[in-house]
Design an enzyme around this catalytic site. Sequence first.
Site, PDB file in Angstrom:
ATOM      1  N   PHE A 134      -2.411  11.160   9.253  1.00  0.00           N
ATOM      2  CA  PHE A 134      -1.069  11.137   8.684  1.00  0.00           C
ATOM      3  C   PHE A 134      -0.828  12.466   7.981  1.00  0.00           C
ATOM      4  O   PHE A 134      -1.780  13.154   7.598  1.00  0.00           O
ATOM      5  CB  PHE A 134      -0.946   9.985   7.667  1.00  0.00           C
ATOM      6  CG  PHE A 134       0.082   8.942   8.040  1.00  0.00           C
ATOM      7  CD1 PHE A 134       0.118   8.387   9.309  1.00  0.00           C
ATOM      8  CD2 PHE A 134       1.012   8.492   7.104  1.00  0.00           C
ATOM      9  CE1 PHE A 134       1.047   7.416   9.646  1.00  0.00           C
ATOM     10  CE2 PHE A 134       1.941   7.525   7.417  1.00  0.00           C
ATOM     11  CZ  PHE A 134       1.968   6.981   8.693  1.00  0.00           C
ATOM     12  N   GLN A 247      12.065  10.751  -2.617  1.00  0.00           N
ATOM     13  CA  GLN A 247      11.506  11.174  -1.341  1.00  0.00           C
ATOM     14  C   GLN A 247      12.468  10.921  -0.176  1.00  0.00           C
ATOM     15  O   GLN A 247      12.935   9.798   0.016  1.00  0.00           O
ATOM     16  CB  GLN A 247      10.195  10.446  -1.038  1.00  0.00           C
ATOM     17  CG  GLN A 247       9.555  10.909   0.266  1.00  0.00           C
ATOM     18  CD  GLN A 247       8.123  10.457   0.414  1.00  0.00           C
ATOM     19  OE1 GLN A 247       7.854   9.300   0.690  1.00  0.00           O
ATOM     20  NE2 GLN A 247       7.189  11.387   0.224  1.00  0.00           N
ATOM     21  N   HIS A 249      12.352  10.733   3.624  1.00  0.00           N
ATOM     22  CA  HIS A 249      11.427  10.627   4.756  1.00  0.00           C
ATOM     23  C   HIS A 249      11.966  11.512   5.881  1.00  0.00           C
ATOM     24  O   HIS A 249      13.168  11.487   6.168  1.00  0.00           O
ATOM     25  CB  HIS A 249      11.329   9.173   5.210  1.00  0.00           C
ATOM     26  CG  HIS A 249      10.190   8.909   6.144  1.00  0.00           C
ATOM     27  ND1 HIS A 249      10.171   9.348   7.443  1.00  0.00           N
ATOM     28  CD2 HIS A 249       9.023   8.241   5.962  1.00  0.00           C
ATOM     29  CE1 HIS A 249       9.049   8.977   8.016  1.00  0.00           C
ATOM     30  NE2 HIS A 249       8.325   8.287   7.144  1.00  0.00           N
ATOM     31  N   LEU A 263      14.177   3.573   9.306  1.00  0.00           N
ATOM     32  CA  LEU A 263      12.940   4.360   9.317  1.00  0.00           C
ATOM     33  C   LEU A 263      12.308   4.477  10.704  1.00  0.00           C
ATOM     34  O   LEU A 263      12.252   3.511  11.458  1.00  0.00           O
ATOM     35  CB  LEU A 263      11.934   3.714   8.367  1.00  0.00           C
ATOM     36  CG  LEU A 263      10.658   4.516   8.101  1.00  0.00           C
ATOM     37  CD1 LEU A 263      10.995   5.785   7.325  1.00  0.00           C
ATOM     38  CD2 LEU A 263       9.656   3.673   7.323  1.00  0.00           C
ATOM     39  N   GLU A 266       5.995   7.385  10.231  1.00  0.00           N
ATOM     40  CA  GLU A 266       5.203   8.612  10.338  1.00  0.00           C
ATOM     41  C   GLU A 266       4.051   8.435  11.318  1.00  0.00           C
ATOM     42  O   GLU A 266       3.447   9.404  11.768  1.00  0.00           O
ATOM     43  CB  GLU A 266       4.675   8.991   8.949  1.00  0.00           C
ATOM     44  CG  GLU A 266       4.047  10.359   8.879  1.00  0.00           C
ATOM     45  CD  GLU A 266       3.777  10.805   7.447  1.00  0.00           C
ATOM     46  OE1 GLU A 266       4.554  10.408   6.560  1.00  0.00           O
ATOM     47  OE2 GLU A 266       2.806  11.527   7.228  1.00  0.00           O
ATOM     48  N   ARG A 297       5.517  15.223   3.767  1.00  0.00           N
ATOM     49  CA  ARG A 297       6.865  14.750   4.063  1.00  0.00           C
ATOM     50  C   ARG A 297       7.953  15.681   3.520  1.00  0.00           C
ATOM     51  O   ARG A 297       8.987  15.868   4.168  1.00  0.00           O
ATOM     52  CB  ARG A 297       7.047  13.351   3.474  1.00  0.00           C
ATOM     53  CG  ARG A 297       6.288  12.300   4.243  1.00  0.00           C
ATOM     54  CD  ARG A 297       6.480  10.919   3.663  1.00  0.00           C
ATOM     55  NE  ARG A 297       5.863   9.926   4.534  1.00  0.00           N
ATOM     56  CZ  ARG A 297       5.809   8.631   4.269  1.00  0.00           C
ATOM     57  NH1 ARG A 297       6.333   8.175   3.139  1.00  0.00           N
ATOM     58  NH2 ARG A 297       5.249   7.789   5.110  1.00  0.00           N
ATOM     59  N   HIS A 362      13.992   7.357   1.227  1.00  0.00           N
ATOM     60  CA  HIS A 362      12.983   6.351   1.557  1.00  0.00           C
ATOM     61  C   HIS A 362      12.245   5.812   0.346  1.00  0.00           C
ATOM     62  O   HIS A 362      11.943   4.628   0.284  1.00  0.00           O
ATOM     63  CB  HIS A 362      11.985   6.990   2.524  1.00  0.00           C
ATOM     64  CG  HIS A 362      10.883   6.082   2.968  1.00  0.00           C
ATOM     65  ND1 HIS A 362      11.137   4.854   3.554  1.00  0.00           N
ATOM     66  CD2 HIS A 362       9.524   6.207   2.937  1.00  0.00           C
ATOM     67  CE1 HIS A 362       9.977   4.271   3.853  1.00  0.00           C
ATOM     68  NE2 HIS A 362       8.993   5.062   3.472  1.00  0.00           N
ATOM     69  N   ARG A 397       5.123  11.946  -2.352  1.00  0.00           N
ATOM     70  CA  ARG A 397       4.117  10.940  -1.988  1.00  0.00           C
ATOM     71  C   ARG A 397       3.582  11.212  -0.593  1.00  0.00           C
ATOM     72  O   ARG A 397       4.344  11.478   0.335  1.00  0.00           O
ATOM     73  CB  ARG A 397       4.724   9.537  -2.039  1.00  0.00           C
ATOM     74  CG  ARG A 397       3.753   8.445  -1.582  1.00  0.00           C
ATOM     75  CD  ARG A 397       4.340   7.061  -1.711  1.00  0.00           C
ATOM     76  NE  ARG A 397       5.424   6.796  -0.812  1.00  0.00           N
ATOM     77  CZ  ARG A 397       5.282   6.418   0.471  1.00  0.00           C
ATOM     78  NH1 ARG A 397       4.073   6.292   0.990  1.00  0.00           N
ATOM     79  NH2 ARG A 397       6.342   6.168   1.217  1.00  0.00           N
TER      80      ARG A 397
END
Length: 590
Positions: A134, A247, A249, A263, A266, A297, A362, A397
């Site tokens: 990730f 955040q 995304h 969404l 990821e 991100r 997000h 994050r």
Amino acid sequence: MVELQRDGYQNGSRERYEVREHDVLIIGAGGAGLRAAVSATQRGLSVGIVTKSLLGKAHTVMAEGGMAAALGNVDPDDSWRQHFMDTMKSGKFINNWRMAEIHAKESPDRVYELEQWGALFNRTPEGKISQRPFGGHTYRRLAHVGDRTGLELIRTMQEKALATDAKVYMETTVTKLLKNNGRVVGALAYTRESGKFVHFKAKAVVMATGGWGRIFKVTSNSWEGTGDGVVLSYDAGADLVDMEMMQFHPTGMVWPPGVRGLLVTEGVRGEGGLLRNSEGKRYMENYDPQKMELSTRDVVARANYTEVQEGRGSEHGGVYLDITHLGYEGIMKKLPTMYEQFKNLADIDISREPMEVFPTVHYTMGGVKVDPETCESSVPGLFAAGEVAGGLHGANRLGGNSLSDLLVFGRRAGEGAAEYVQQSTHSTEIEEQELLTEIGRVLEPLEKRGDGESPYLIQQELQVAMMEHANLMRDGDSLQEGLGKILALKDRLPRVSVPGSRLFNPGWHTAQDVRYLVQISEIILRTALERKERRGAQWRLDYDGPDEELGGINFIVSKDEQGEVGIERREIPPMPEHLAKLVEEEKAKA
């Protein structure tokens, strides 16, 4: 649990309300709330769980790609130390370092615990829990269940919590936390179906209500994400931390318009998805040539945004995310939800053509400031865990850290609240007039009978203003203009009215929500104006880069004596030697 019926008098009329009593009241039934409930009930305490939605319908399910934990199943060199460093680097070092340390150390235990409770993770050929890469993680670290990890987590925790004696109150909205001698001792709520009021008495309250993405028009958050918990805590006197950090995304759907912001996990990039612009160029080499699509991100979101702003966007105003190299069978094995999502909502076969994506609001890195060991807030008796709590993620994050955050700090919040209750002898009684005053405030929009401001219009105007002035790239003039718009909406709140009765009345619920949305937006804009730099999710176009002094500062928000937003610059305490050493070693590698 104690159940009573009481009659109070409000404006000369009788207002009935129920009284329910528990040792611990948990507000929110996502992963953090349910994990806290399990911990508190294991101590033999009476626990009530209040959710304004249905049990199992939580934003936890949106964490699709996996749960970050340094198990070392796929990459044996991984360790809690590297997970800690990755989290701090992504958060640009304004994280609460103790929370990051606890999170990195305890996440593996929470993964294995979840497996013991029934979660079915993907496996390696050797039979171990599989882990995928990730963005921003040095090693393959995300334990996953295809692209439905959050759903599996909530299913498992739901079954575990329902096996306890905890009482669940669904479709129940909390409107105020109640205090006695400075301690939180319960809450007032109403049932969304009937409008019946409930006074919850509790010696401790755990806030686990999630985030507030609904302040923006384009968001992955569903209707519940209105930030009730953070404003309830703020109104009760709790400190908030780094609220400017929202955040975006990198990959939300852009087409068709009805699903804009939904969404795209990821996990697509984790499985090798490639980002390209309208010229067919793999542009991440211009933004992070080393990590490319697996950059953090904040970096990928700005890259996608920039490509579109500079005229290299897709047909519908996004960029292209291509996973076709996996083929149909590979996609159905690793990303079945994404296949079904695009096929059913956009009539696109992602095994044959790329997706169109664009940043979507997000997650919230800021939130209620808590003690890392117990998750207690600055108000005695009030605890917080999950997205509503701030500190762990700093300025950005890492993907996958949210699910492990829920379980690590949900457990600690439940245990912290239980310990607090077992050591306390305080009363949960309050003056009845306080309840009646709050009931009167909540009913006020109905009493105006539609002769006033529409809460829906205020919400729409607020979302447009936040999109325009507090997006993922900001500047001082625009933030100030946005603040002016939000304060104008705040002035209109007392005139909000809705027609109809309290029965099945969504307008009445929205009248409650807009109070939270306006307050959070004001706080975000004010703190974004204070942080004059580029750091993680706070990207000020009127400043060139990070500010060294602000790199050691958290912005703490609390309600001042005049009831207005107070902001304090608070220095981040130095790391202990064993953590500082890790940072020095990481710098030496660079």
